[in-house]
Design a protein around this motif. Structure first.
Motif, mmCIF file in Angstrom:
data_model
loop_
_atom_site.group_PDB
_atom_site.id
_atom_site.type_symbol
_atom_site.label_atom_id
_atom_site.label_comp_id
_atom_site.label_asym_id
_atom_site.label_seq_id
_atom_site.Cartn_x
_atom_site.Cartn_y
_atom_site.Cartn_z
ATOM 1 N N LEU A 146 -35.597 1.353 -20.788
ATOM 2 C CA LEU A 146 -34.490 1.158 -21.721
ATOM 3 C C LEU A 146 -34.002 -0.285 -21.789
ATOM 4 N N GLY A 147 -34.676 -1.163 -21.067
ATOM 5 C CA GLY A 147 -34.285 -2.568 -21.118
ATOM 6 C C GLY A 147 -33.075 -2.905 -20.269
ATOM 7 N N LEU A 148 -32.587 -1.944 -19.485
ATOM 8 C CA LEU A 148 -31.445 -2.244 -18.609
ATOM 9 C C LEU A 148 -31.911 -3.077 -17.427
ATOM 10 N N VAL A 149 -33.190 -2.894 -17.092
ATOM 11 C CA VAL A 149 -33.818 -3.682 -16.034
ATOM 12 C C VAL A 149 -35.022 -4.367 -16.668
ATOM 13 N N ARG A 150 -35.223 -5.638 -16.330
ATOM 14 C CA ARG A 150 -36.371 -6.360 -16.901
ATOM 15 C C ARG A 150 -37.611 -6.115 -16.068
ATOM 16 N N LYS B 57 -29.348 -6.668 -26.779
ATOM 17 C CA LYS B 57 -28.546 -7.071 -25.613
ATOM 18 C C LYS B 57 -27.674 -8.299 -25.943
ATOM 19 N N VAL C 194 -30.599 -10.460 -16.800
ATOM 20 C CA VAL C 194 -29.818 -9.677 -15.822
ATOM 21 C C VAL C 194 -30.327 -8.235 -15.761
ATOM 22 N N ASP C 195 -30.517 -7.734 -14.543
ATOM 23 C CA ASP C 195 -30.859 -6.319 -14.322
ATOM 24 C C ASP C 195 -29.560 -5.540 -14.113
ATOM 25 N N LEU C 196 -29.341 -4.533 -14.955
ATOM 26 C CA LEU C 196 -28.098 -3.763 -14.839
ATOM 27 C C LEU C 196 -28.289 -2.534 -13.957
#
Lengths: 240, 217
Positions: A49-53, B68, B215-217
């Motif tokens: 989901l692109g929350l983590v690269r 984003k 940034v990793d969320l």
């Protein structure tokens, strides 16, 4: 038809490594994403989901690479991470009022139906809900914009058995309408009840991504439930 | 972007961000370092970042069907909106002090900075620095904001000190002149402040977008 294609997904953290995760999600099928806590389920989903690269690998939805096509892809996806943990002091009505403006396909009838099914009160605030009701609120938001693909991280965790059954019935109805669903869980019996496909992740590596029957045939022993099979596989890994 | 701004205003903002716009009225206070009003407006904005972090706003925003980068643009748009509201209120107070209240004894005896276009220019500079130091710094992690805020406090207080000291330097008294005396010089400082505000905001927004993408969320 595939709605999502995940290829060679890798993510490196100082203390954890997600390695070469690849699988597909198809229209009108439910995929159960299983593995023990810390196996990499949430990292995979967040990378999708692109929350983590991701360190490497690619994710495509509906034939389009996710990177660069977020505007086109995201409205067609519903996502839920277990319980709602944002805006705890805002009324549900206010959160929904903002959320719906982002989705041109927001389905007011589906929203009302889910609201009634989940017995949620719009005047309440997330901080006033039990964990189970927070999960339902998150699902309500994910299900109300006619998503073609639902990605649900631990949706049944924290729910009582009755609510889990209700939720599984909802999954089946959505599948019959052509929605693809990926849900991660460590409650294997939920996967057994409704999943068509099983993706099994172990220590950051995808051990298998197969139709459920094929998974059972390959790894199971006659008379074993899916849960017993997975527990046995985990134990054998631990013993090795 | 309108939707993101509405989301910021209704879900992410702390009530204090709106309330602290009223600190622009400090420009009415004689014998007070009125440039601090800009700092207090920024303190109100800081409260929104704090509230939003507690409410997991960044994760919610990142899951919305927007790129984003729009999460960053939404926050910047909200900050600029609040800053411009405070600026307009300060400009009204400044105009009153320069016209109807220009002969008031309390203001004539004022040893500190007067409300004039130069004050408004310095105000814009502080707002620009808030956007460049604090907001950009926040998007380095999307979570931690203590260091960027401390850095902003230090820099903004240095600006306040310099701005207050400037008109005591021989030859620069005109910076603090009453009414419309030396309006040209003061207008030039206001224009320079506005240009710096726009540049700092635009450049730092671009930089914040680049940082937040990693940034990793």
């Amino acid at each position: 038809m595939n709605v999502a294609e995940i290829r060679g997904l890798c993510k490196e953290y100082p203390s954890f490594r997600l390695s070469d995760v690849s699988f597909d999600l198809a229209t009108g099928r439910i995929a159960g994403f299983i593995g023990r806590n810390g196996a990499g389920k949430t990292t995979t989903i967040k990378s999708m989901l692109g929350l983590v690269r991701p360190t490497s690998g690619s994710v495509s939805y509906f034939g389009m690479p996710f990177a660069g096509n977020e505007n086109a892809v995201k409205p067609r996806i519903g996502y839920s991470t277990g319980a709602v943990n944002y805006y705890p002091k805002k009324r549900i009505r206010d959160i929904v009022a903002v959320t719906r403006t982002f989705y041109p396909s927001w389905d007011e009838a589906a929203y009302d139906e889910m609201l009634e099914l989940f017995r949620l009160d719009e005047e309440k605030r997330p901080c006033e809900l039990s964990d189970g009701m927070k999960v339902k609120l998150n699902l309500l938001l994910a299900l109300s914009h006619r998503a073609e693909l639902l990605i649900l991280d631990e949706p049944t965790s924290g729910l009582d058995p009755f609510s889990r059954e209700e939720l599984i019935d909802v999954f089946k109805k959505l599948r019959d309408r052509g929605t693809a669903i990926l849900f991660s869980t460590h409650i294997i019996s939920d996967v057994e009840k409704c999943a068509d496909d099983v993706a099994y992740i172990r220590q950051g590596r995808l051990a298998a991504a197969l139709p459920k029957e094929e998974f059972t045939a390959r790894f199971g022993i006659e008379g074993e439930t899916l849960e017993e099979t997975v527990v046995r596989l985990e134990r054998s890994e631990a013993d090795a | 972007m309108r939707k993101m701004l509405k989301k910021e205003m209704t879900l992410s903002a702390s009530f204090l961000s709106y309330l602290f716009i009223a600190f622009a009225l400090l420009a009415f206070c004689p014998g007070y370092p009125i440039l601090l009003s800009a700092f207090f407006v920024c303190l109100g904005l800081f409260q929104s970042f704090q509230y939003a972090r507690e409410a997991n706003d960044i994760v919610y925003s990142s899951l919305l069907p927007v790129p984003k980068a729009d999460v960053v643009r939404g926050k910047y748009a909200f900050c600029v909106l609040i800053e411009l509201c405070a600026f307009i209120l300060s400009a009204i107070v400044t105009l009153l002090r320069m016209t109807a209240l220009s002969e008031a004894a309390a203001y004539r005896a004022n040893a500190l900075m007067n409300a004039n276009p130069a004050f408004l220019g310095f105000m814009m500079l502080i707002f620009g620095l808030f956007n460049a130091i604090f907001v950009r710094g926040f998007f380095r992690t999307g979570y931690y904001f203590a260091k960027p805020f401390v850095a902003f406090i230090i820099v903004s207080f240095v600006v306040v000190l310099i701005a207050e000291a400037l008109h005591h330097v021989p030859g620069l008294e005109a910076v603090n002149a009453f009414g419309f005396e030396h309006a040209g010089l003061q207008a030039a400082i206001l224009a320079a402040g506005a240009v710096v505000f726009v540049l700092l905001t635009l450049v730092s927004e671009k930089s914040a977008i680049r940082l937040f993408e990693k940034v990793d969320l």
